[in-house]
Design an enzyme around this catalytic site. Sequence first.
Site, PDB file in Angstrom:
ATOM      1  N   ALA A  32      36.217  72.854  71.736  1.00  0.00           N
ATOM      2  CA  ALA A  32      35.557  73.844  70.854  1.00  0.00           C
ATOM      3  C   ALA A  32      35.482  73.247  69.454  1.00  0.00           C
ATOM      4  CB  ALA A  32      36.284  75.191  70.872  1.00  0.00           C
ATOM      5  N   GLY A  36      36.205  70.466  61.245  1.00  0.00           N
ATOM      6  CA  GLY A  36      37.598  70.040  61.058  1.00  0.00           C
ATOM      7  C   GLY A  36      37.894  68.864  61.975  1.00  0.00           C
ATOM      8  N   HIS A  37      37.511  69.008  63.233  1.00  0.00           N
ATOM      9  CA  HIS A  37      37.730  67.924  64.204  1.00  0.00           C
ATOM     10  C   HIS A  37      36.901  66.691  63.845  1.00  0.00           C
ATOM     11  CE1 HIS A  37      38.489  71.600  66.809  1.00  0.00           C
ATOM     12  NE2 HIS A  37      39.600  70.930  66.981  1.00  0.00           N
ATOM     13  N   GLY A 149      45.381  66.778  61.903  1.00  0.00           N
ATOM     14  CA  GLY A 149      44.985  67.566  60.737  1.00  0.00           C
ATOM     15  C   GLY A 149      46.161  68.226  60.028  1.00  0.00           C
ATOM     16  N   ILE A 178      39.713  71.146  56.509  1.00  0.00           N
ATOM     17  CA  ILE A 178      38.301  71.456  56.247  1.00  0.00           C
ATOM     18  C   ILE A 178      38.131  72.980  56.328  1.00  0.00           C
ATOM     19  CG2 ILE A 178      35.904  71.037  56.949  1.00  0.00           C
ATOM     20  CD1 ILE A 178      37.406  68.503  56.000  1.00  0.00           C
ATOM     21  N   SER A 187      38.735  76.731  62.469  1.00  0.00           N
ATOM     22  CA  SER A 187      39.613  76.755  63.640  1.00  0.00           C
ATOM     23  C   SER A 187      38.783  77.177  64.843  1.00  0.00           C
ATOM     24  CB  SER A 187      40.738  77.775  63.422  1.00  0.00           C
ATOM     25  OG  SER A 187      41.354  78.092  64.646  1.00  0.00           O
ATOM     26  N   SER A 188      39.111  76.612  65.987  1.00  0.00           N
ATOM     27  CA  SER A 188      38.386  76.995  67.207  1.00  0.00           C
ATOM     28  C   SER A 188      38.548  78.484  67.472  1.00  0.00           C
ATOM     29  CB  SER A 188      38.916  76.200  68.406  1.00  0.00           C
ATOM     30  OG  SER A 188      38.864  74.829  68.121  1.00  0.00           O
ATOM     31  N   ARG A 189      39.671  79.058  67.042  1.00  0.00           N
ATOM     32  CA  ARG A 189      39.930  80.479  67.302  1.00  0.00           C
ATOM     33  C   ARG A 189      39.079  81.393  66.418  1.00  0.00           C
ATOM     34  NH1 ARG A 189      45.070  78.211  68.114  1.00  0.00           N
ATOM     35  NH2 ARG A 189      45.998  78.700  70.140  1.00  0.00           N
TER      36      ARG A 189
END
Length: 290
Positions: A32, A36-37, A149, A178, A187-189
Amino acid sequence: MYLFKRTADLIDFVQAKKRAGLRIGFTPTMGALHQGHTSLIQQSVQETDITVCSIFINPTQFNEETDFELYPYTPANDIELLAQEQTSVLYMPTKEEIYPPDFDFDFTLDFGHLDQVLEGQFRPGHFKGVAQVVKRLLEIVQPDLLYMGQKDFQQVAIIRHLIQVLGLPVQLQMCPIIRDTDGLALSSRNTRLDPKFRALAPVIYKTLMRAKEQWGKGEAKSLTAWGSEQLEEGGLKPEYFEIIDGYTLLPALPETNFVVACVAAWAGDVRLIDNMVLKLSPQKEVLRQS
Ligand code: AMP
């Protein structure tokens, strides 16, 4: 970009590159993917010859079944994003590849208080799962550099400890957080936040920023209580707002050189974490290299 699902294929590829003298950078993720990633990937692409990213939603680090079941899974989008960033290899193993029948689930390391404080108080077993999967991934990928991160500040401390204790030949790079334009850490969440809570969530960033302004002017203890109040007033349910020594993760003292505020709060049924460095003196490279 190569996509490997079988561990043996990934190992063959990476080992051949290492024999050719190329340096391997590795970013483990649970997919996801967002900016950031990709910021981690970009740093790896800049600093190494071969960038490996893994996507594996590790069941052993979830302490709530529903959190695991609801964790977003967007492989097509992830593949596109990684290809755009010149990722060399995407490793998407199955559960069986990571945890073969002879896997030692009892493996634990003594993290001292590192896994007891902050997240450790609220997510029992989480860091044991994180350490298990990262150790296994490092054994498979054997990177020269590992990119993680600052968003998961305590996770970085745990993995730094794991690398030191096991004497693994890898350098850990901690990359900056980020954020969205309103300050919410990506965040993926976040995709699970309903609009009401998505609008409230930036109170975390605002509170961290104000804590940064306030640090040094009063007592850490009162700032801690104040931080939780701000989050509550902002419509979130804080689990903790703590001001810690970034090296030891113990409560910061007035003379502490590396001070970090760490937060966990519920925005509806989504748990968010964030942190901010309040003080770092003398300015060192700790935020990038650890
Ligand atoms: P995850 O997929 O959540 O396990 O995250 C994979 C890696 O991306 C971890 O090292 C995280 O700390 C990092 N990461 C996640 N969100 C951010 C962000 N907003 N900024 C920088 N790094 C991040």
